[in-house]
Design an enzyme around this catalytic site. Structure first.
Site, short mmCIF file in Angstrom:
data_model
loop_
_atom_site.label_atom_id
_atom_site.label_comp_id
_atom_site.label_asym_id
_atom_site.label_seq_id
_atom_site.Cartn_x
_atom_site.Cartn_y
_atom_site.Cartn_z
N ASP A 1 14.53 6.42 4.68
CA ASP A 1 13.83 5.62 3.67
C ASP A 1 14.67 5.46 2.41
O ASP A 1 14.75 4.37 1.84
CB ASP A 1 12.49 6.27 3.30
CG ASP A 1 11.50 6.22 4.45
OD1 ASP A 1 11.92 5.89 5.56
OD2 ASP A 1 10.31 6.51 4.23
N PRO B 1 0.83 -1.20 0.00
CA PRO B 1 0.00 0.00 0.00
C PRO B 1 0.87 1.25 0.00
O PRO B 1 1.90 1.29 0.68
CB PRO B 1 -0.81 -0.11 1.29
CG PRO B 1 -0.14 -1.14 2.12
CD PRO B 1 0.64 -2.03 1.20
N SER C 1 7.37 5.90 -1.03
CA SER C 1 7.77 7.01 -1.91
C SER C 1 9.26 6.94 -2.21
O SER C 1 9.68 7.18 -3.36
CB SER C 1 7.35 8.37 -1.35
OG SER C 1 7.54 8.45 0.00
N ALA C 2 10.08 6.58 -1.22
CA ALA C 2 11.52 6.42 -1.49
C ALA C 2 11.76 5.25 -2.43
O ALA C 2 12.64 5.30 -3.30
CB ALA C 2 12.28 6.22 -0.18
N ALA C 3 10.98 4.18 -2.26
CA ALA C 3 11.14 3.00 -3.13
C ALA C 3 10.75 3.35 -4.57
O ALA C 3 11.44 2.95 -5.52
CB ALA C 3 10.30 1.83 -2.61
N ALA D 1 1.43 4.34 3.53
CA ALA D 1 1.13 3.72 4.82
C ALA D 1 2.32 3.80 5.77
O ALA D 1 2.33 3.19 6.82
CB ALA D 1 0.72 2.26 4.62
N GLY D 2 3.36 4.52 5.39
CA GLY D 2 4.55 4.63 6.25
C GLY D 2 5.53 3.50 6.01
O GLY D 2 6.37 3.20 6.85
N LEU D 3 5.41 2.82 4.87
CA LEU D 3 6.32 1.71 4.56
C LEU D 3 7.43 2.15 3.60
O LEU D 3 8.10 1.30 2.99
CB LEU D 3 5.54 0.53 3.98
CG LEU D 3 4.49 -0.07 4.91
CD1 LEU D 3 3.67 -1.13 4.19
CD2 LEU D 3 5.14 -0.69 6.15
N GLY D 4 7.62 3.42 3.47
CA GLY D 4 8.73 3.91 2.65
C GLY D 4 8.51 3.75 1.15
O GLY D 4 9.47 3.69 0.39
O1 PMV Z 1 6.12 7.52 8.95
P1 PMV Z 1 7.39 7.71 8.24
O2 PMV Z 1 7.88 6.49 7.57
O3 PMV Z 1 7.43 8.93 7.39
O4 PMV Z 1 8.50 7.90 9.40
C1 PMV Z 1 8.99 9.11 9.84
C2 PMV Z 1 10.14 8.89 10.74
C3 PMV Z 1 10.39 10.03 11.71
O5 PMV Z 1 11.47 9.64 12.53
C4 PMV Z 1 9.18 10.27 12.59
C5 PMV Z 1 10.71 11.32 10.99
C6 PMV Z 1 12.09 11.42 10.39
O6 PMV Z 1 12.28 12.43 9.68
O7 PMV Z 1 12.99 10.62 10.65
#
Ligand code: PMV
Length: 332
Positions: A160, A109, A117-119, A112-115
């Site tokens: 990421d 997905p 966009s960097a991938a 969802a915070g799984l990186g």
């Molecule tokens: O939710 P994500 O994957 O964007 O994680 C952010 C990670 C933080 O430590 C909260 C922010 C950062 O810039 O490192």
């Protein structure tokens, strides 16, 4: 020539938020990837197709045991910004002026915070380079993908982009000066994670600002919590290196409690963490910025029970192995 490249998603195992203040974090590459297909054009047009991007919170179905989420075009649009920026950054870096057709597919997905966009950025850069006969080193892709993220978001951590380019497990620290330290960790046992996603109610930027505000109000107290999170990452590194998953799970539980103390967890995330532990996970924590998003549960034994319990609790769930290879060119 049409070429393909893929790059993995990631989870932050330890140290989110504290990493912003110079403490170490441990991140790992997921065995779920983003694929970019690139084909040079004779004109200078850049055509992007991302029909297959999966976005959380919409239609969910199972195909051959795999979780498939139908595309939402509203959420795909921001993802496309990463593709076009990646083409722009790579073209400038390689001094290539030709157009390209790029197609993106994701096994995860998006958003969802799984990186992802960097991938997306790393896979696009690598496919674009390969389509024009260039091979980039992992560190080069890491830096270019970071540039893409900063270009699209304004501000981005190098976590990421580093992990998606280099893969495996990394201990990362970066200070306000901008220097990044990346240490590759050789982990003997690949931990099995169950990942559950609940809707995000706040964005990364807001969560980072919330922590900054608390730190401003009470630097002694919140500074101490962040320092403790950094210390957990150091202990977790040792546990990971000796394959001690029980200790790793306990450290995840402590890390979650400290993130909750910082104020970045939510009721749903706390419940999901609790449900996973009760179903037999060695440990569970939120991962990423918080305010919703993903929970990771370390479940080397009871993965079935943990998965069912998390799903019954209303989250979208998938299993993941860690330590996947970083960005790579794929044979077509
Ligand atoms: O939710 P994500 O994957 O964007 O994680 C952010 C990670 C933080 O430590 C909260 C922010 C950062 O810039 O490192």
């Amino acid at each position: 020539m049409r070429v393909a490249a893929s790059a993995p998603g990631k989870v932050t195992l330890f140290g989110e938020h504290a990493v912003v203040y110079g403490h170490p974090a441990i991140v790992a590459a997921l065995d779920k990837r983003v694929y970019a297909y690139a084909e040079p054009r004779s004109d200078d047009v850049v055509k992007i197709s991302a029909k297959d991007l999966r976005v959380p919170g919409l239609i969910v179905s199972y195909v051959g045991g795999e979780l498939v989420l139908e595309t939402d075009y509203g959420a795909v649009l921001p993802a496309i910004a990463y593709v076009s920026k990646a083409v722009e950054v790579a073209a400038r870096y390689l001094d290539v002026r030709k157009g390209v057709n790029v197609e993106i597919r994701s096994e995860m997905p998006v958003g969802a915070g799984l990186g992802t966009s960097a991938a997306v950025a790393a896979a696009t850069i690598t496919a674009f380079a390969a389509a024009h006969g260039y091979e980039l080193a992992g560190e080069e892709v890491a830096n270019l993908a970071w540039e893409v993220e900063k270009g699209v978001q304004g501000i981005a951590s190098p976590m990421d982009s580093s992990i998606t380019a280099l893969g495996g497990y990394l201990k990362i620290s970066y200070g306000s000066g901008g220097a990044i330290e990346r240490v590759a960790l050789k982990v003997p046992k690949e931990p099995l994670l169950v990942v559950g996603y609940v809707e995000r109610v706040a964005r990364t930027k807001e969560m980072v600002e919330l922590v900054r505000a608390r730190l401003f109000e009470n630097p002694d107290l919140y500074g101490e919590i962040l320092r403790l999170i950094g210390r957990l990452a150091v202990e977790a590194e040792k546990a990971l290196l000796r394959g001690d998953l029980r200790t790793l799970g306990s450290l995840m539980n402590v890390n979650h409690a400290l993130l909750d103390a910082l104020g970045v967890s939510t009721r749903r995330l706390n419940e999901l963490v609790q449900v996973a532990r009760e179903a037999g996970a060695y440990g569970a924590k939120l991962t990423g910025a918080g305010g919703g998003g993903c929970v990771i549960a370390l479940a080397p034994e009871n993965a079935d029970a943990v998965e069912v319990a998390m799903r019954l609790h209303g989250s979208m769930v998938f299993r993941a192995r860690l330590g996947a290879e970083g960005v790579r060119v794929e044979a077509l």
